[in-house]
Design an enzyme around this catalytic site. Structure first.
Site, PDB file in Angstrom:
ATOM      1  N   LYS A 189      10.740   3.072   2.362  1.00 36.75           N
ATOM      2  CA  LYS A 189      10.667   4.524   2.163  1.00 36.75           C
ATOM      3  C   LYS A 189      11.289   4.942   0.833  1.00 36.75           C
ATOM      4  O   LYS A 189      12.224   4.310   0.350  1.00 36.75           O
ATOM      5  CB  LYS A 189      11.415   5.237   3.303  1.00 36.75           C
ATOM      6  CG  LYS A 189      10.904   4.927   4.689  1.00 36.75           C
ATOM      7  CD  LYS A 189       9.740   5.796   5.082  1.00 36.75           C
ATOM      8  CE  LYS A 189      10.184   7.121   5.600  1.00 36.75           C
ATOM      9  NZ  LYS A 189      10.027   7.350   6.997  1.00 36.75           N
TER      10      LYS A 189
ATOM     11  N   CYS B 114      18.332  40.079  16.495  1.00 36.29           N
ATOM     12  CA  CYS B 114      18.443  41.533  16.452  1.00 36.29           C
ATOM     13  C   CYS B 114      18.076  42.084  17.836  1.00 36.29           C
ATOM     14  O   CYS B 114      17.122  41.622  18.459  1.00 36.29           O
ATOM     15  CB  CYS B 114      17.470  42.060  15.405  1.00 36.29           C
ATOM     16  SG  CYS B 114      17.137  43.807  15.549  1.00 36.29           S
TER      17      CYS B 114
ATOM     18  N   GLU C 170       0.854  -1.207   0.000  1.00 36.17           N
ATOM     19  CA  GLU C 170       0.000   0.000   0.000  1.00 36.17           C
ATOM     20  C   GLU C 170       0.878   1.241   0.000  1.00 36.17           C
ATOM     21  O   GLU C 170       1.968   1.211   0.562  1.00 36.17           O
ATOM     22  CB  GLU C 170      -0.842   0.057   1.294  1.00 36.17           C
ATOM     23  CG  GLU C 170      -1.712  -1.132   1.541  1.00 36.17           C
ATOM     24  CD  GLU C 170      -2.260  -1.154   2.975  1.00 36.17           C
ATOM     25  OE1 GLU C 170      -2.147  -0.148   3.706  1.00 36.17           O
ATOM     26  OE2 GLU C 170      -2.795  -2.198   3.355  1.00 36.17           O
TER      27      GLU C 170
ATOM     28  N   CYS D 167      21.576  43.696  12.196  1.00 37.04           N
ATOM     29  CA  CYS D 167      20.261  43.349  11.655  1.00 37.04           C
ATOM     30  C   CYS D 167      20.079  44.022  10.300  1.00 37.04           C
ATOM     31  O   CYS D 167      20.258  45.239  10.182  1.00 37.04           O
ATOM     32  CB  CYS D 167      19.179  43.820  12.624  1.00 37.04           C
ATOM     33  SG  CYS D 167      17.526  43.741  11.926  1.00 37.04           S
TER      34      CYS D 167
ATOM     35  N   ASP E 185       1.522  10.255   3.912  1.00 32.33           N
ATOM     36  CA  ASP E 185       2.227  11.140   4.835  1.00 32.33           C
ATOM     37  C   ASP E 185       1.209  12.064   5.511  1.00 32.33           C
ATOM     38  O   ASP E 185       1.036  13.213   5.136  1.00 32.33           O
ATOM     39  CB  ASP E 185       3.266  11.952   4.053  1.00 32.33           C
ATOM     40  CG  ASP E 185       4.370  12.442   4.956  1.00 32.33           C
ATOM     41  OD1 ASP E 185       4.358  12.106   6.150  1.00 32.33           O
ATOM     42  OD2 ASP E 185       5.252  13.158   4.461  1.00 32.33           O
TER      43      ASP E 185
ATOM     44  N   CYS F 133      17.236  46.939  10.570  1.00 37.57           N
ATOM     45  CA  CYS F 133      17.322  48.183  11.334  1.00 37.57           C
ATOM     46  C   CYS F 133      18.758  48.552  11.725  1.00 37.57           C
ATOM     47  O   CYS F 133      18.974  49.554  12.399  1.00 37.57           O
ATOM     48  CB  CYS F 133      16.455  48.110  12.591  1.00 37.57           C
ATOM     49  SG  CYS F 133      17.123  47.019  13.846  1.00 37.57           S
TER      50      CYS F 133
ATOM     51  N   CYS G 157      12.946  47.999  15.444  1.00 39.09           N
ATOM     52  CA  CYS G 157      13.271  47.258  14.219  1.00 39.09           C
ATOM     53  C   CYS G 157      11.984  47.050  13.427  1.00 39.09           C
ATOM     54  O   CYS G 157      11.044  46.433  13.918  1.00 39.09           O
ATOM     55  CB  CYS G 157      13.891  45.916  14.583  1.00 39.09           C
ATOM     56  SG  CYS G 157      14.138  44.852  13.157  1.00 39.09           S
TER      57      CYS G 157
ATOM     58  N   TYR H 190      -6.684   1.677   7.050  1.00 40.79           N
ATOM     59  CA  TYR H 190      -5.760   0.627   6.611  1.00 40.79           C
ATOM     60  C   TYR H 190      -5.425  -0.460   7.620  1.00 40.79           C
ATOM     61  O   TYR H 190      -4.733  -1.408   7.291  1.00 40.79           O
ATOM     62  CB  TYR H 190      -4.458   1.234   6.091  1.00 40.79           C
ATOM     63  CG  TYR H 190      -3.761   2.203   7.027  1.00 40.79           C
ATOM     64  CD1 TYR H 190      -3.313   1.816   8.278  1.00 40.79           C
ATOM     65  CD2 TYR H 190      -3.533   3.519   6.624  1.00 40.79           C
ATOM     66  CE1 TYR H 190      -2.676   2.699   9.121  1.00 40.79           C
ATOM     67  CE2 TYR H 190      -2.892   4.413   7.473  1.00 40.79           C
ATOM     68  CZ  TYR H 190      -2.466   3.993   8.714  1.00 40.79           C
ATOM     69  OH  TYR H 190      -1.840   4.860   9.544  1.00 40.79           O
TER      70      TYR H 190
ATOM     71  N   LYS I  46       2.328   4.584   1.416  1.00 38.67           N
ATOM     72  CA  LYS I  46       2.458   5.071   2.793  1.00 38.67           C
ATOM     73  C   LYS I  46       2.109   6.558   2.804  1.00 38.67           C
ATOM     74  O   LYS I  46       2.863   7.393   2.301  1.00 38.67           O
ATOM     75  CB  LYS I  46       3.880   4.845   3.305  1.00 38.67           C
ATOM     76  CG  LYS I  46       4.053   5.236   4.760  1.00 38.67           C
ATOM     77  CD  LYS I  46       5.397   4.751   5.278  1.00 38.67           C
ATOM     78  CE  LYS I  46       5.595   5.037   6.746  1.00 38.67           C
ATOM     79  NZ  LYS I  46       5.431   6.418   7.135  1.00 38.67           N
TER      80      LYS I  46
HETATM   81  S1  IVH Z   1       0.073   0.280   8.896  1.00 38.36           S
HETATM   82  C1  IVH Z   1       0.977  -1.546  13.206  1.00 38.36           C
HETATM   83  N1  IVH Z   1      -0.354   1.361   6.564  1.00 38.36           N
HETATM   84  O1  IVH Z   1       3.041   5.291   8.863  1.00 38.36           O
HETATM   85  C2  IVH Z   1       1.301  -0.551  12.146  1.00 38.36           C
HETATM   86  N2  IVH Z   1       0.643   2.709   8.252  1.00 38.36           N
HETATM   87  O2  IVH Z   1       5.709   5.133   9.955  1.00 38.36           O
HETATM   88  C3  IVH Z   1       0.106  -0.005  11.505  1.00 38.36           C
HETATM   89  N3  IVH Z   1       1.063   5.031   7.563  1.00 38.36           N
HETATM   90  O3  IVH Z   1       2.070   5.139  12.228  1.00 38.36           O
HETATM   91  C4  IVH Z   1       0.438   0.964  10.456  1.00 38.36           C
HETATM   92  N4  IVH Z   1       0.257   4.846   5.535  1.00 38.36           N
HETATM   93  O4  IVH Z   1       0.682   6.599  10.618  1.00 38.36           O
HETATM   94  C5  IVH Z   1       0.123   1.552   7.801  1.00 38.36           C
HETATM   95  N5  IVH Z   1      -0.850   2.221   4.455  1.00 38.36           N
HETATM   96  C6  IVH Z   1      -0.369   2.384   5.683  1.00 38.36           C
HETATM   97  C7  IVH Z   1       0.154   3.632   6.118  1.00 38.36           C
HETATM   98  C8  IVH Z   1       0.660   3.761   7.409  1.00 38.36           C
HETATM   99  C9  IVH Z   1       0.815   5.669   6.415  1.00 38.36           C
HETATM  100  C10 IVH Z   1       1.698   5.675   8.740  1.00 38.36           C
HETATM  101  C11 IVH Z   1       1.053   5.361  10.059  1.00 38.36           C
HETATM  102  C12 IVH Z   1       2.160   4.764  10.897  1.00 38.36           C
HETATM  103  C13 IVH Z   1       3.363   5.330  10.227  1.00 38.36           C
HETATM  104  C14 IVH Z   1       4.606   4.528  10.508  1.00 38.36           C
END
Ligand code: IVH
Length: 724
Positions: free
Chosen positions: A335, A447, A134, A429, A138, A432, A453, A246, A136
């Site tokens: 990552k 400053c 999946e 600065c 942010d 000023c 200022c 998720y 990840k």
């Molecule tokens: S699974 C037991 N799935 O990434 C772990 N986490 O760096 C359950 N995150 O704390 C997490 N997308 O906030 C999972 N598809 C995804 C995710 C995901 C983002 C975040 C989540 C987690 C953090 C860890």
């Protein structure tokens, strides 16, 4: 006074070269530093460093602990995740801890992960391991509890065990069903997912904030976090937030599904948004193909991602694999490398902030980094420039690590122009020309010009009128800047003298008698100001709205607070003249301060630490700041802080909503009074609302209240209830 040169600094030494005593010192510094960044990130939604730099601190801490296991501290960052729950929200203990994920970067990390899974489960070499891959997201993780199919509780992660109750805020997110759809509803389920904001919505929000003179969010994740952690759900509601579900935290009775894949389908049936890019992979090669494919789409996705997550598909295997430390053995976050590009540094510009901090900013030849045009990068502070030896004219590697403000990773030495010179950080600065000095133990040069200022004055004025402070409507940054240039405004107290210039103002371009009258009325409405707002409005370093409330609650009245602060400042000054100390850093001040009763009283307030106390006292040590306070005092009526009398008022603990126009008071005042009495004021009506107070022309909210059977009070009835 200058900081010691970086060379003798243990912070710059490789871990292998540290002596034991240097290592102990370094662990103590890292614990404090990481804690500070945790607070900035989790509680204030205002990180100062990139994720990559934060990870580097955590890694360095781990490496030192691995070399000197006996030195591991009780407050070691390796023993905690994130930050403890912030104040202002009720605490929620998660039924199961909300953990994190192990990170992998290189392909070998993925191979190793799969090997670990196989070994742990003792699988035959030909037994396939299916994984769900999946994106990840942010954003910020949240946990949702549904009982008998109804959403009853939502919380942030907090420190992993205890989070903050953000139920009412989460209810405002459309992607999140109020009740689970379909037939199969567990008696209880705790679900996890990510709250996020799209890039476009984030940019739009920042534009609006910029216009209103409000602080900008650094990236969509901070914007989402800042929006969810609003004490007023109406603000959350006004922010375009989304949610992807998720994972499952806890479920009763045990789940009917057997795989992550089936679980994701079930989430969809219940009415959740599930990331459509999730895919079942059967081989390592399929995982890598997914990683590359999503990496290629990264810049064009509407939301930010920082990698992909691989999860063992079979839930019985997940169960057997369990957890190690703070992360599951059955999952890996793979990552993405931060997005990078090379460009030329045109200029290093020095910005001056509200507190006088001189911040260097790199002006770059515009370049595309991960789908975004970048023309500026943060340089943090002068040590950073010196450490990386960044010079004007250099070719540099620029990186965007989820942040909108990118970083300069390194200089490409081979391309350095022959005649380049090291950058000399100004000791004056730029706004000023006052002296800019660095205190011992501080990375920042500031400053000393204070309100003379222009950069600081305009910023401070802007802060003074901002929403959480004096909250003067219609006084945006542009107006303040223009009034400043025309010498109509110099100090905050001048705002309350603007009415004397009514004619002059009305003659300005874009203004007329009506708009001036409106502005003056908005100013007049604020002559009565609650003490906590006043304290916050002063713009003292580190004194945010919460701290201002703590101070107001403790000291109750302006004279009490002001006198106590001046008393401490004077005592320290006197002690210093009778026994001169090297420099005037925090350490020296503290040693002197600790014997002063007024200081002990300040330091004893929960939530006020030595560094904060030092900043407050330093403010009152400046004669021009004392003058600012005195001038304001003669213009304003600062109201004594009335502590909420929880429990003793009939509305304590009740949730109320104001709607329509009130006759006897403004909306803000009504809200403040209700809160003082311990009520929670919400922006929208739900079945959790106890009272709706309907003024004249109350519209849809009153209608909704009637539909839901929520008690509707007239303004008079409300006043009678709270005792006038
Ligand atoms: S699974 C037991 N799935 O990434 C772990 N986490 O760096 C359950 N995150 O704390 C997490 N997308 O906030 C999972 N598809 C995804 C995710 C995901 C983002 C975040 C989540 C987690 C953090 C860890």
């Amino acid at each position: 006074m200058k900081k010691p040169a970086a060379k003798s600094d243990p912070t710059a030494k490789p871990v292998e070269a540290l002596t034991e005593s240097q290592a102990a010192k370094e662990l103590s510094r890292l614990a404090a530093e990481i804690q500070r960044h945790d607070r900035l990130y989790h509680q204030q939604d205002a990180p100062e460093i990139s994720d990559a730099d934060y990870d580097a601190l955590v890694r360095r801490n781990k490496a030192i602990e691995a070399r000197f296991p006996d030195l591991r501290r009780l407050d070691s960052p390796s023993l905690s995740i994130g930050a403890p729950a912030a104040t202002g929200f009720a605490k929620v203990t998660h039924r199961r801890p909300m953990l994190s994920l192990d990170n992998g970067f290189a392909p070998e990390d993925v191979t190793e992960f799969l090997g670990r899974v196989r070994r742990f489960l003792k699988l035959a070499t030909d037994e396939p391991v299916e994984l769900v891959a999946e994106p990840k997201i942010d954003g910020l993780s949240a946990t949702l509890t549904y009982e008998e199919g109804v959403f009853t509780l939502g919380a942030t992660r907090g420190d992993g065990s205890v989070g903050e109750d953000i139920t009412r805020n989460l209810r405002t997110i459309e992607d999140l069903p109020e009740t689970l759809k379909g037939a199969s509803k567990p008696r209880l389920i705790e679900l996890r997912g990510e709250v996020y904001m799209t890039r476009n919505d984030f940019l739009k929000l920042n534009k609006v904030r910029e216009k209103a003179g409000e602080a900008l969010f650094a990236n969509p994740r901070n914007a989402a976090a800042g929006s969810v952690r609003q004490l007023d759900p109406a603000i959350t509601e006004s922010r375009p937030l989304h949610f992807f579900a998720y994972a499952v935290g806890d479920i009763e009775p045990a789940a009917g599904w057997k795989t992550q894949e089936e679980f994701l389908k079930q989430l969809g049936t219940w009415g959740f948004k599930v990331n459509p890019l999730a895919r079942l992979c059967r081989t390592e090669a399929e995982l890598f193909a997914f990683y590359d494919e999503i990496g290629g789409k990264r810049a064009s996705l509407p939301y930010e991602i920082d990698g992909v997550v691989y999860k063992v598909n079979r839930l019985d295997w997940q169960e057997r694999l369990g957890f190690v430390g703070r992360a599951p053995r059955w999952a890996l976050a793979h990552k993405f490398a931060a997005e990078r590009a090379e460009t030329r540094l045109r200029e290093i510009r020095i910005q001056v902030g509200r507190t006088g901090a001189l911040t260097p900013v790199a002006e770059l030849e515009p370049i595309q980094v991960g789908g975004v045009v970048v023309s500026r990068a943060t340089l943090h502070n002068e040590d950073e420039i010196a450490r990386k030896d960044i010079r004007v004219g250099d070719w540099v590697v620029v990186q965007r690590a989820g942040d909108v403000i990118p970083q300069i990773v390194e200089v490409i030495r081979k391309r350095r122009p022959r005649d380049s010179k090291p950058f000399v950080f100004p000791e004056e600065c730029p706004a000023c020309r006052s002296k800019a000095i660095r205190e011992v133990d501080e990375a920042v040069r500031r400053c000393t010009g204070g309100l003379i200022c222009p950069a600081q004055a305009v910023e401070r004025l802007r802060h003074f009128v901002s929403r959480g402070a004096a909250d003067i409507e219609g006084m945006g940054e542009k107006h303040i800047q223009a009034f400043w240039e025309d010498k109509l405004l110099r100090r905050p107290a001048d705002i309350f003298q603007l009415h004397r210039h009514e004619k002059e103002l009305a003659a300005r371009e874009g203004w007329g008698p009506q708009s001036v009258a409106k502005l003056i009325a908005a100013i007049e409405a604020r002559r009565k100001m609650p003490l906590d707002r006043f304290i916050y409005a002063l713009g003292i370093r580190q004194v945010g709205e919460q701290t201002a409330k703590l101070l107001a609650r403790h000291y109750e009245s302006l004279p009490k607070w002001r006198n106590a602060m001046i008393e401490i400042a004077t005592a320290i000054r006197e002690a210093r003249t009778s026994k001169p100390a090297e420099g005037a850093g925090l350490g020296e001040n503290l040693a002197l301060a600790e014997s002063i009763p007024a200081y002990q009283d300040l330091d004893a307030i929960e939530g006020v630490g030595p560094s904060l106390a030092n900043d407050i006292v330093a403010f009152f040590d400046e004669p021009h700041n004392r003058q600012v306070v005195a001038d304001l005092e003669s213009e304003l009526e600062i109201q004594t802080y009335k502590a909420p009398k929880r429990g003793s008022s009939p509305v304590a603990g009740k949730t109320v909503v104001f709607t329509g126009t009130l006759e006897t008071m403004g909306r803000n005042e009504a809200k403040a009074r209700a809160e003082q009495l311990g009520a929670k004021v919400a922006g929208s009506v739900s079945k959790n609302t106890d009272y709706v107070i309907a003024g004249a022309d109350a519209g849809s909210k009153a209608k909704k209240a009637a539909e839901l059977g929520v008690a509707i009070l007239t303004e008079q009835e409300w006043l009678a209830l709270i005792g006038g």
